[in-house]
Design a protein around this motif. Structure first.
Motif, PDB file in Angstrom:
ATOM      1  N   GLY A 149       0.847  -1.190   0.000  1.00 60.08           N
ATOM      2  CA  GLY A 149       0.000   0.000   0.000  1.00 60.08           C
ATOM      3  C   GLY A 149       0.878   1.233   0.000  1.00 60.08           C
ATOM      4  N   PRO A 150       0.608   2.178   0.892  1.00 58.27           N
ATOM      5  CA  PRO A 150       1.461   3.366   0.952  1.00 58.27           C
ATOM      6  C   PRO A 150       2.769   3.113   1.718  1.00 58.27           C
ATOM      7  CG  PRO A 150      -0.291   3.547   2.553  1.00 58.27           C
ATOM      8  CD  PRO A 150      -0.557   2.283   1.762  1.00 58.27           C
ATOM      9  N   PHE A 151       2.936   1.889   2.225  1.00 57.70           N
ATOM     10  CA  PHE A 151       4.105   1.537   3.020  1.00 57.70           C
ATOM     11  C   PHE A 151       4.935   0.476   2.297  1.00 57.70           C
ATOM     12  CE2 PHE A 151       0.758   2.856   6.026  1.00 57.70           C
ATOM     13  CZ  PHE A 151       1.399   3.953   6.597  1.00 57.70           C
ATOM     14  N   GLN A 152       5.846  -0.156   3.034  1.00 54.87           N
ATOM     15  CA  GLN A 152       6.692  -1.207   2.481  1.00 54.87           C
ATOM     16  C   GLN A 152       6.760  -2.384   3.453  1.00 54.87           C
ATOM     17  OE1 GLN A 152      10.170   1.446   1.939  1.00 54.87           O
ATOM     18  NE2 GLN A 152      10.066   0.825  -0.217  1.00 54.87           N
ATOM     19  N   SER A 153       7.145  -3.549   2.927  1.00 54.74           N
ATOM     20  CA  SER A 153       7.304  -4.720   3.786  1.00 54.74           C
ATOM     21  C   SER A 153       8.521  -5.532   3.343  1.00 54.74           C
ATOM     22  CB  SER A 153       6.042  -5.594   3.755  1.00 54.74           C
ATOM     23  OG  SER A 153       5.881  -6.194   2.491  1.00 54.74           O
ATOM     24  N   ARG A 154       8.956  -6.385   4.234  1.00 58.52           N
ATOM     25  CA  ARG A 154      10.031  -7.343   3.993  1.00 58.52           C
ATOM     26  C   ARG A 154       9.637  -8.639   4.690  1.00 58.52           C
ATOM     27  NH1 ARG A 154      15.595  -5.271   3.317  1.00 58.52           N
ATOM     28  NH2 ARG A 154      15.587  -3.016   3.271  1.00 58.52           N
ATOM     29  N   ASP A 155      10.143  -9.753   4.176  1.00 57.78           N
ATOM     30  CA  ASP A 155       9.935 -11.007   4.875  1.00 57.78           C
ATOM     31  C   ASP A 155      10.702 -10.967   6.192  1.00 57.78           C
ATOM     32  OD1 ASP A 155       8.372 -12.069   2.816  1.00 57.78           O
ATOM     33  OD2 ASP A 155      10.101 -12.969   1.817  1.00 57.78           O
ATOM     34  N   LEU A 156      10.107 -11.529   7.223  1.00 63.40           N
ATOM     35  CA  LEU A 156      10.743 -11.711   8.518  1.00 63.40           C
ATOM     36  C   LEU A 156      11.277 -13.139   8.499  1.00 63.40           C
ATOM     37  CD1 LEU A 156      11.164 -10.272  11.276  1.00 63.40           C
ATOM     38  CD2 LEU A 156       9.058 -11.390  12.040  1.00 63.40           C
ATOM     39  N   ILE A 157      12.582 -13.297   8.607  1.00 60.20           N
ATOM     40  CA  ILE A 157      13.210 -14.595   8.376  1.00 60.20           C
ATOM     41  C   ILE A 157      14.104 -15.006   9.543  1.00 60.20           C
ATOM     42  CG2 ILE A 157      13.142 -14.306   5.863  1.00 60.20           C
ATOM     43  CD1 ILE A 157      16.197 -13.608   6.051  1.00 60.20           C
ATOM     44  N   VAL A 158      14.636 -16.211   9.435  1.00 59.76           N
ATOM     45  CA  VAL A 158      15.652 -16.718  10.351  1.00 59.76           C
ATOM     46  C   VAL A 158      16.875 -17.029   9.504  1.00 59.76           C
ATOM     47  CG1 VAL A 158      16.311 -18.641  11.841  1.00 59.76           C
ATOM     48  CG2 VAL A 158      14.020 -17.687  11.983  1.00 59.76           C
ATOM     49  N   SER A 159      18.036 -16.636  10.011  1.00 64.17           N
ATOM     50  CA  SER A 159      19.284 -16.914   9.313  1.00 64.17           C
ATOM     51  C   SER A 159      20.407 -17.033  10.333  1.00 64.17           C
ATOM     52  CB  SER A 159      19.580 -15.790   8.314  1.00 64.17           C
ATOM     53  OG  SER A 159      20.670 -16.147   7.481  1.00 64.17           O
ATOM     54  N   ALA A 160      21.478 -17.691   9.930  1.00 60.65           N
ATOM     55  CA  ALA A 160      22.648 -17.791  10.802  1.00 60.65           C
ATOM     56  C   ALA A 160      23.150 -16.380  11.106  1.00 60.65           C
ATOM     57  CB  ALA A 160      23.734 -18.618  10.138  1.00 60.65           C
ATOM     58  N   CYS A 161      23.262 -16.064  12.377  1.00 60.87           N
ATOM     59  CA  CYS A 161      23.681 -14.720  12.796  1.00 60.87           C
ATOM     60  C   CYS A 161      25.004 -14.329  12.146  1.00 60.87           C
ATOM     61  CB  CYS A 161      23.811 -14.649  14.310  1.00 60.87           C
ATOM     62  SG  CYS A 161      22.297 -15.018  15.207  1.00 60.87           S
ATOM     63  N   ALA A 162      25.931 -15.257  12.054  1.00 61.16           N
ATOM     64  CA  ALA A 162      27.258 -14.965  11.517  1.00 61.16           C
ATOM     65  C   ALA A 162      27.220 -14.590  10.040  1.00 61.16           C
ATOM     66  CB  ALA A 162      28.179 -16.166  11.726  1.00 61.16           C
ATOM     67  N   ASP A 163      26.148 -14.963   9.340  1.00 66.87           N
ATOM     68  CA  ASP A 163      26.040 -14.689   7.903  1.00 66.87           C
ATOM     69  C   ASP A 163      25.361 -13.359   7.579  1.00 66.87           C
ATOM     70  OD1 ASP A 163      27.191 -17.157   7.537  1.00 66.87           O
ATOM     71  OD2 ASP A 163      25.309 -18.173   7.041  1.00 66.87           O
ATOM     72  N   LEU A 164      24.881 -12.654   8.595  1.00 66.08           N
ATOM     73  CA  LEU A 164      24.074 -11.457   8.380  1.00 66.08           C
ATOM     74  C   LEU A 164      24.850 -10.175   8.636  1.00 66.08           C
ATOM     75  CD1 LEU A 164      20.904 -12.683  10.262  1.00 66.08           C
ATOM     76  CD2 LEU A 164      21.039 -12.254   7.807  1.00 66.08           C
ATOM     77  N   GLU A 165      24.584  -9.169   7.811  1.00 60.97           N
ATOM     78  CA  GLU A 165      25.090  -7.837   8.097  1.00 60.97           C
ATOM     79  C   GLU A 165      24.277  -7.274   9.269  1.00 60.97           C
ATOM     80  OE1 GLU A 165      25.318  -5.207   4.710  1.00 60.97           O
ATOM     81  OE2 GLU A 165      25.625  -6.924   3.389  1.00 60.97           O
ATOM     82  N   PRO A 166      24.895  -6.458  10.126  1.00 55.72           N
ATOM     83  CA  PRO A 166      24.191  -5.947  11.307  1.00 55.72           C
ATOM     84  C   PRO A 166      22.860  -5.254  11.002  1.00 55.72           C
ATOM     85  CG  PRO A 166      26.524  -5.482  11.489  1.00 55.72           C
ATOM     86  CD  PRO A 166      26.290  -6.040  10.102  1.00 55.72           C
TER      87      PRO A 166
END
Length: 175
Positions: A149-166
């Protein structure tokens, strides 16, 4: 002394890109929320909150622009139980109920303190929300932004912490 200077300069050079691109959101939502510390590309600078999909109560969760109004973004973390509960819809909690669904692994169900899928751990130092059953796994947002709509969304996911940017995994819990 020159060796120490080189190490410090190198360390700052590695950290500087994150500091230059990190941008705090302009949170306008009243009430308890759980939002990303970084605005992470949200067009209106509203930031990203844990939210129910669609309008109102829904059994699926995602990350959504932190709307200035709207009760479906109101969530709180309860440290004693490790639960993430809706502040709006009574006794319902976030659950990691679909681990095989990479795009939508989180639901919203009746709270059950005995259910390990409803238990999370928040690390204040790293600002990460971990699965209590596997603290190497972080609650994060997906890189892809969708229109909502007038906003935005992203999937809420699970991932290995070490593989993610902060920016994708650092959460602020506001009561």
């Amino acid at each position: 002394m020159k060796n120490y200077t080189a190490v410090i300069v190198a360390a700052l050079g590695l950290a500087a890109p994150e500091m230059l691109y990190a941008e705090a959101p302009n949170i306008q939502t009243a009430g308890p929320i759980i939002h990303l510390a970084d605005n992470l590309g949200e067009e209106a600078m509203l930031g990203w909150c844990i939210d129910t999909e669609g309008r109102g109560l829904n059994d699926q969760l995602h990350a959504h622009s932190c709307k200035p109004t709207g009760d479906d973004v109101l969530f709180k973390f309860v440290p004693d139980t490790g639960s993430i509960t809706s502040a709006t819809y009574g006794d319902v909690c976030m659950t990691y109920n679909a681990p095989d669904n990479a795009e939508n692994p989180f639901g919203l169900v009746a709270c059950d303190e005995a259910d390990p899928k409803q238990s999370f751990a928040y690390d204040e130092a790293s600002m990460e929300i971990h699965l209590a059953a596997d603290t190497a796994q972080c609650v994060a947002v997906a890189p892809t932004i969708d229109d909502a709509g007038p906003f935005q969304s992203r999937d809420l996911i699970v991932s290995a912490c070490a593989d993610l940017e902060p920016a994708f995994k650092q959460w602020v819990i506001r009561d």
